[in-house]
Scaffold this motif. Sequence first.
Motif, PDB file in Angstrom:
ATOM      1  N   MET A  67       0.816  -1.189   0.000  1.00 37.45           N
ATOM      2  CA  MET A  67       0.000   0.000   0.000  1.00 37.45           C
ATOM      3  C   MET A  67       0.854   1.244   0.000  1.00 37.45           C
ATOM      4  SD  MET A  67      -2.666   1.412   2.875  1.00 37.45           S
ATOM      5  CE  MET A  67      -1.525   1.902   4.133  1.00 37.45           C
ATOM      6  N   LYS A  68       2.047   1.232   0.513  1.00 35.36           N
ATOM      7  CA  LYS A  68       2.829   2.447   0.688  1.00 35.36           C
ATOM      8  C   LYS A  68       3.257   3.002  -0.667  1.00 35.36           C
ATOM      9  CE  LYS A  68       6.263   4.444   3.643  1.00 35.36           C
ATOM     10  NZ  LYS A  68       7.147   4.264   4.759  1.00 35.36           N
ATOM     11  N   ASN A  69       2.590   4.062  -1.080  1.00 37.89           N
ATOM     12  CA  ASN A  69       2.890   4.762  -2.321  1.00 37.89           C
ATOM     13  C   ASN A  69       3.467   6.124  -1.986  1.00 37.89           C
ATOM     14  OD1 ASN A  69       1.692   2.688  -3.887  1.00 37.89           O
ATOM     15  ND2 ASN A  69      -0.315   3.585  -3.576  1.00 37.89           N
ATOM     16  N   ASP A  70       4.098   6.741  -2.969  1.00 34.95           N
ATOM     17  CA  ASP A  70       4.614   8.093  -2.784  1.00 34.95           C
ATOM     18  C   ASP A  70       3.681   9.146  -3.370  1.00 34.95           C
ATOM     19  OD1 ASP A  70       6.935   7.230  -1.475  1.00 34.95           O
ATOM     20  OD2 ASP A  70       7.949   6.878  -3.382  1.00 34.95           O
ATOM     21  N   ILE A  71       2.755   8.691  -4.218  1.00 37.05           N
ATOM     22  CA  ILE A  71       1.825   9.592  -4.899  1.00 37.05           C
ATOM     23  C   ILE A  71       0.405   9.054  -4.710  1.00 37.05           C
ATOM     24  CG2 ILE A  71       1.145  10.562  -7.146  1.00 37.05           C
ATOM     25  CD1 ILE A  71       3.832  11.604  -6.219  1.00 37.05           C
ATOM     26  N   CYS A  72      -0.535   9.930  -4.425  1.00 36.16           N
ATOM     27  CA  CYS A  72      -1.938   9.541  -4.283  1.00 36.16           C
ATOM     28  C   CYS A  72      -2.489   9.071  -5.625  1.00 36.16           C
ATOM     29  CB  CYS A  72      -2.753  10.730  -3.774  1.00 36.16           C
ATOM     30  SG  CYS A  72      -4.538  10.427  -3.679  1.00 36.16           S
ATOM     31  N   ASN A  73      -3.156   7.916  -5.615  1.00 33.67           N
ATOM     32  CA  ASN A  73      -3.751   7.374  -6.842  1.00 33.67           C
ATOM     33  C   ASN A  73      -4.927   8.204  -7.336  1.00 33.67           C
ATOM     34  OD1 ASN A  73      -1.973   5.216  -6.777  1.00 33.67           O
ATOM     35  ND2 ASN A  73      -3.374   3.945  -5.598  1.00 33.67           N
TER      36      ASN A  73
ATOM     37  N   LYS B 270       1.274  14.480  -0.704  1.00 32.20           N
ATOM     38  CA  LYS B 270       0.977  14.726   0.712  1.00 32.20           C
ATOM     39  C   LYS B 270       0.314  13.499   1.331  1.00 32.20           C
ATOM     40  CE  LYS B 270       0.188  19.675   0.135  1.00 32.20           C
ATOM     41  NZ  LYS B 270      -0.816  20.737   0.300  1.00 32.20           N
ATOM     42  N   LEU B 271       1.087  12.427   1.492  1.00 32.14           N
ATOM     43  CA  LEU B 271       0.538  11.187   2.023  1.00 32.14           C
ATOM     44  C   LEU B 271       0.995  10.937   3.443  1.00 32.14           C
ATOM     45  CD1 LEU B 271       0.868   8.789  -1.036  1.00 32.14           C
ATOM     46  CD2 LEU B 271      -1.101  10.110  -0.300  1.00 32.14           C
ATOM     47  N   MET B 272       0.052  10.534   4.277  1.00 32.16           N
ATOM     48  CA  MET B 272       0.333  10.145   5.659  1.00 32.16           C
ATOM     49  C   MET B 272       0.281   8.626   5.708  1.00 32.16           C
ATOM     50  SD  MET B 272      -2.121  12.931   7.532  1.00 32.16           S
ATOM     51  CE  MET B 272      -3.317  13.103   6.200  1.00 32.16           C
TER      52      MET B 272
ATOM     53  N   LEU C 118      -5.933  -2.828  11.423  1.00 30.72           N
ATOM     54  CA  LEU C 118      -5.957  -2.023  10.205  1.00 30.72           C
ATOM     55  C   LEU C 118      -5.064  -0.803  10.348  1.00 30.72           C
ATOM     56  CD1 LEU C 118      -9.766  -2.063   9.384  1.00 30.72           C
ATOM     57  CD2 LEU C 118      -7.954  -3.295   8.185  1.00 30.72           C
ATOM     58  N   ARG C 119      -4.422  -0.443   9.259  1.00 27.71           N
ATOM     59  CA  ARG C 119      -3.642   0.786   9.164  1.00 27.71           C
ATOM     60  C   ARG C 119      -4.095   1.520   7.902  1.00 27.71           C
ATOM     61  NH1 ARG C 119      -3.017  -0.181  13.703  1.00 27.71           N
ATOM     62  NH2 ARG C 119      -1.088  -0.612  14.801  1.00 27.71           N
ATOM     63  N   ALA C 120      -3.939   2.827   7.902  1.00 37.23           N
ATOM     64  CA  ALA C 120      -4.417   3.636   6.786  1.00 37.23           C
ATOM     65  C   ALA C 120      -3.302   4.477   6.190  1.00 37.23           C
ATOM     66  CB  ALA C 120      -5.539   4.561   7.245  1.00 37.23           C
ATOM     67  N   GLN C 121      -3.433   4.724   4.892  1.00 32.62           N
ATOM     68  CA  GLN C 121      -2.639   5.727   4.191  1.00 32.62           C
ATOM     69  C   GLN C 121      -3.642   6.789   3.760  1.00 32.62           C
ATOM     70  OE1 GLN C 121       0.517   4.884   1.170  1.00 32.62           O
ATOM     71  NE2 GLN C 121      -1.068   5.595  -0.216  1.00 32.62           N
ATOM     72  N   ILE C 122      -3.403   8.037   4.147  1.00 30.57           N
ATOM     73  CA  ILE C 122      -4.366   9.104   3.912  1.00 30.57           C
ATOM     74  C   ILE C 122      -3.718  10.212   3.098  1.00 30.57           C
ATOM     75  CG2 ILE C 122      -5.887  10.805   5.015  1.00 30.57           C
ATOM     76  CD1 ILE C 122      -5.689   9.002   7.559  1.00 30.57           C
ATOM     77  N   CYS C 123      -4.431  10.670   2.078  1.00 27.32           N
ATOM     78  CA  CYS C 123      -3.945  11.784   1.272  1.00 27.32           C
ATOM     79  C   CYS C 123      -4.328  13.088   1.964  1.00 27.32           C
ATOM     80  CB  CYS C 123      -4.552  11.747  -0.126  1.00 27.32           C
ATOM     81  SG  CYS C 123      -4.037  13.145  -1.147  1.00 27.32           S
TER      82      CYS C 123
END
Length: 83
Positions: A1-7, A13-15, A52-57
Amino acid sequence: MKNDICNACGSSKLMHDMKIVDFGHGNVKNDLSVIVQTTDRAFLNKFEKGKLRAQICGSCGKVDLTVVNPQELWEAYLKNKSI
C-alpha cells in the motif's frame, strides 16, 4: 500500500501507517481490526485478528486501508473454509 503519490489526485501529501481507533467504554482506544474465526464452537471461539492501518492523502482525503498481518489472516481464512 505504501505509495509516494496519491492514486486519486496525484498529490505527494501522504500520511503513512496511520492508526484507526474506536473509542470504547470509558473512552478506551481500541485499534480497529478485522477478524477471521478459526474454530467452530458454540462458546469460546478463537479468531485471528488483523489490525488495520491507513494511508491518507492530505490533499483529497482518499484513504487506503491495509491489514498488518495478511499472511496469518489468509491462513486462518483457509482453515475456516474447511470448518
